[in-house]
Scaffold this motif. Structure first.
Motif, PDB file in Angstrom:
ATOM      1  N   LEU A  68       0.823  -1.218   0.000  1.00 41.86           N
ATOM      2  CA  LEU A  68       0.000   0.000   0.000  1.00 41.86           C
ATOM      3  C   LEU A  68       0.851   1.260   0.000  1.00 41.86           C
ATOM      4  CD1 LEU A  68      -2.762  -1.006   2.580  1.00 41.86           C
ATOM      5  CD2 LEU A  68      -2.962  -0.918   0.094  1.00 41.86           C
ATOM      6  N   ALA A  69       2.148   1.114   0.345  1.00 39.09           N
ATOM      7  CA  ALA A  69       3.032   2.278   0.378  1.00 39.09           C
ATOM      8  C   ALA A  69       3.438   2.735  -1.027  1.00 39.09           C
ATOM      9  CB  ALA A  69       4.286   1.959   1.193  1.00 39.09           C
ATOM     10  N   VAL A  70       3.247   1.880  -2.039  1.00 34.91           N
ATOM     11  CA  VAL A  70       3.657   2.232  -3.401  1.00 34.91           C
ATOM     12  C   VAL A  70       2.920   3.471  -3.911  1.00 34.91           C
ATOM     13  CG1 VAL A  70       3.763   1.438  -5.794  1.00 34.91           C
ATOM     14  CG2 VAL A  70       4.370  -0.125  -3.921  1.00 34.91           C
ATOM     15  N   PRO A  71       1.568   3.515  -3.853  1.00 41.29           N
ATOM     16  CA  PRO A  71       0.890   4.743  -4.298  1.00 41.29           C
ATOM     17  C   PRO A  71       1.222   5.953  -3.430  1.00 41.29           C
ATOM     18  CG  PRO A  71      -0.677   3.196  -3.314  1.00 41.29           C
ATOM     19  CD  PRO A  71       0.595   2.457  -3.514  1.00 41.29           C
ATOM     20  N   ARG A 172     -12.520  11.605   0.424  1.00 40.95           N
ATOM     21  CA  ARG A 172     -13.198  10.303   0.444  1.00 40.95           C
ATOM     22  C   ARG A 172     -12.238   9.216   0.949  1.00 40.95           C
ATOM     23  NH1 ARG A 172     -17.901   9.756  -2.541  1.00 40.95           N
ATOM     24  NH2 ARG A 172     -17.476   7.539  -2.880  1.00 40.95           N
ATOM     25  N   GLY A 173     -11.002   9.283   0.487  1.00 43.16           N
ATOM     26  CA  GLY A 173     -10.046   8.243   0.860  1.00 43.16           C
ATOM     27  C   GLY A 173      -9.718   8.245   2.342  1.00 43.16           C
ATOM     28  N   GLY A 184     -11.605  -1.244   3.640  1.00 44.98           N
ATOM     29  CA  GLY A 184     -12.042   0.013   3.040  1.00 44.98           C
ATOM     30  C   GLY A 184     -11.036   0.550   2.039  1.00 44.98           C
ATOM     31  N   THR A 185      -9.736   0.360   2.339  1.00 42.45           N
ATOM     32  CA  THR A 185      -8.700   0.832   1.421  1.00 42.45           C
ATOM     33  C   THR A 185      -8.763   0.073   0.095  1.00 42.45           C
ATOM     34  OG1 THR A 185      -7.269   1.471   3.256  1.00 42.45           O
ATOM     35  CG2 THR A 185      -6.212   1.127   1.127  1.00 42.45           C
ATOM     36  N   ALA A 186      -9.022  -1.231   0.166  1.00 43.86           N
ATOM     37  CA  ALA A 186      -9.190  -2.003  -1.069  1.00 43.86           C
ATOM     38  C   ALA A 186     -10.363  -1.459  -1.876  1.00 43.86           C
ATOM     39  CB  ALA A 186      -9.408  -3.472  -0.730  1.00 43.86           C
ATOM     40  N   ARG A 187     -11.437  -1.076  -1.195  1.00 45.05           N
ATOM     41  CA  ARG A 187     -12.604  -0.490  -1.879  1.00 45.05           C
ATOM     42  C   ARG A 187     -12.261   0.897  -2.431  1.00 45.05           C
ATOM     43  NH1 ARG A 187     -15.597   1.906  -4.254  1.00 45.05           N
ATOM     44  NH2 ARG A 187     -17.878   2.139  -4.130  1.00 45.05           N
ATOM     45  N   GLY A 192      -9.782   5.054  -7.502  1.00 46.82           N
ATOM     46  CA  GLY A 192      -8.646   5.747  -8.080  1.00 46.82           C
ATOM     47  C   GLY A 192      -7.432   5.722  -7.170  1.00 46.82           C
ATOM     48  N   GLU A 193      -6.280   6.083  -7.740  1.00 46.50           N
ATOM     49  CA  GLU A 193      -5.033   6.000  -6.987  1.00 46.50           C
ATOM     50  C   GLU A 193      -4.985   7.013  -5.847  1.00 46.50           C
ATOM     51  OE1 GLU A 193      -0.460   5.068  -8.182  1.00 46.50           O
ATOM     52  OE2 GLU A 193      -1.368   6.807  -9.131  1.00 46.50           O
ATOM     53  N   GLN A 194      -5.503   8.233  -6.068  1.00 48.34           N
ATOM     54  CA  GLN A 194      -5.475   9.250  -5.018  1.00 48.34           C
ATOM     55  C   GLN A 194      -6.370   8.842  -3.841  1.00 48.34           C
ATOM     56  OE1 GLN A 194      -6.186  13.248  -6.287  1.00 48.34           O
ATOM     57  NE2 GLN A 194      -4.723  13.152  -7.967  1.00 48.34           N
ATOM     58  N   THR A 195      -7.539   8.320  -4.144  1.00 52.39           N
ATOM     59  CA  THR A 195      -8.443   7.872  -3.078  1.00 52.39           C
ATOM     60  C   THR A 195      -7.811   6.731  -2.297  1.00 52.39           C
ATOM     61  OG1 THR A 195     -10.282   8.416  -4.538  1.00 52.39           O
ATOM     62  CG2 THR A 195     -10.810   7.151  -2.563  1.00 52.39           C
ATOM     63  N   GLY A 196      -7.182   5.797  -3.002  1.00 51.42           N
ATOM     64  CA  GLY A 196      -6.536   4.677  -2.330  1.00 51.42           C
ATOM     65  C   GLY A 196      -5.365   5.111  -1.462  1.00 51.42           C
ATOM     66  N   ALA A 197      -4.556   6.074  -1.969  1.00 53.55           N
ATOM     67  CA  ALA A 197      -3.414   6.553  -1.190  1.00 53.55           C
ATOM     68  C   ALA A 197      -3.877   7.273   0.077  1.00 53.55           C
ATOM     69  CB  ALA A 197      -2.560   7.497  -2.036  1.00 53.55           C
TER      70      ALA A 197
END
Length: 218
Positions: A68-71, A172-173, A184-187, A192-197
């Motif tokens: 998860l640290a990649v993004p 949102r993220g 929730g992070t997987a969702r 998108g990448e910004q929301t996931g980060a």
């Protein structure tokens, strides 16, 4: 290997169902949890037996969290500019979640073990599992409630935020991650990448804030 195969098959079934229905409510983790729990109950298999059997799959949670640290690295410039909003939003969201999980069991008259287990429900399950030794909660119940909290948050929060008019990906993220942690992070990554980060940051802040709360109140 039977339980490993069943777990992977149940999750794959959930992925196929989500792709075909295109509904966020059809969550692969939820479907896999329901299927495996039903088989455990019907077969009378103790949870610790299942936990031992699927240890090779559980081990992969560590590398998955690190990934998860990649993004975060890719978006480091944007996240550095917005760090104040992310930190305040994540901490506030987690504190609201901890407050609700502390108040509701009292209003509902739940037992002591449930009250202690719910205190850490907003943290990811590995953190809740470790903190159970400090809160005096049964580790299995604390981990289970953390997973259920993540599932519920992943299902309810995205459409709720949309109805409330929250469309900014970082907002949102961090909201999703601070309440629904890994699931929730997987969702959030689906948006998108910004929301996931931002959700990854919210998840990390939730683990930190919950740990501090437990340290202060114990």
């Amino acid at each position: 290997m039977t339980w490993v195969a069943l777990t992977l098959l149940a999750f794959a079934l959930g992925v196929v169902a989500q792709v075909r229905t295109r509904s966020a409510l059809v969550n692969p983790t939820l479907i896999a949890t329901v299927v495996v729990a039903a088989v455990l109950l019907v077969s009378g298999t103790p949870y610790h037996v299942y936990q031992t059997e699927v240890r090779p799959v559980s081990f992969l949670l560590g590398p998955a969290v690190v990934a998860l640290a990649v993004p975060l690295y890719r978006l480091r410039a944007l996240l550095a500019r917005e760090w104040r909003a992310l930190a305040l939003g994540g901490a506030a969201g987690t504190l609201v979640g901890v407050g609700a999980d502390t108040l509701l069991p009292r209003l509902l008259g739940l037992g002591v073990e449930a009250k202690r287990s719910l205190i850490t429900a907003t943290a990811t399950s590995p953190v809740a599992l470790q903190l159970a030794h400090l809160t005096g909660a049964p580790p299995a119940l604390a981990a289970t409630l953390a997973v259920l909290s993540g599932l519920l948050g992943a299902l309810v929060l995205p459409p709720a935020l949309t109805r409330l008019g929250v469309h900014h990906p970082l907002a949102r993220g961090v909201a999703i991650g601070s309440v629904a942690h890994g699931i929730g992070t997987a969702r959030a990554r689906e948006e998108g990448e910004q929301t996931g980060a931002a959700s990854s940051i919210g998840m990390g802040l939730a683990a930190l804030v919950v740990t501090l709360v437990v340290a202060l109140v114990r």
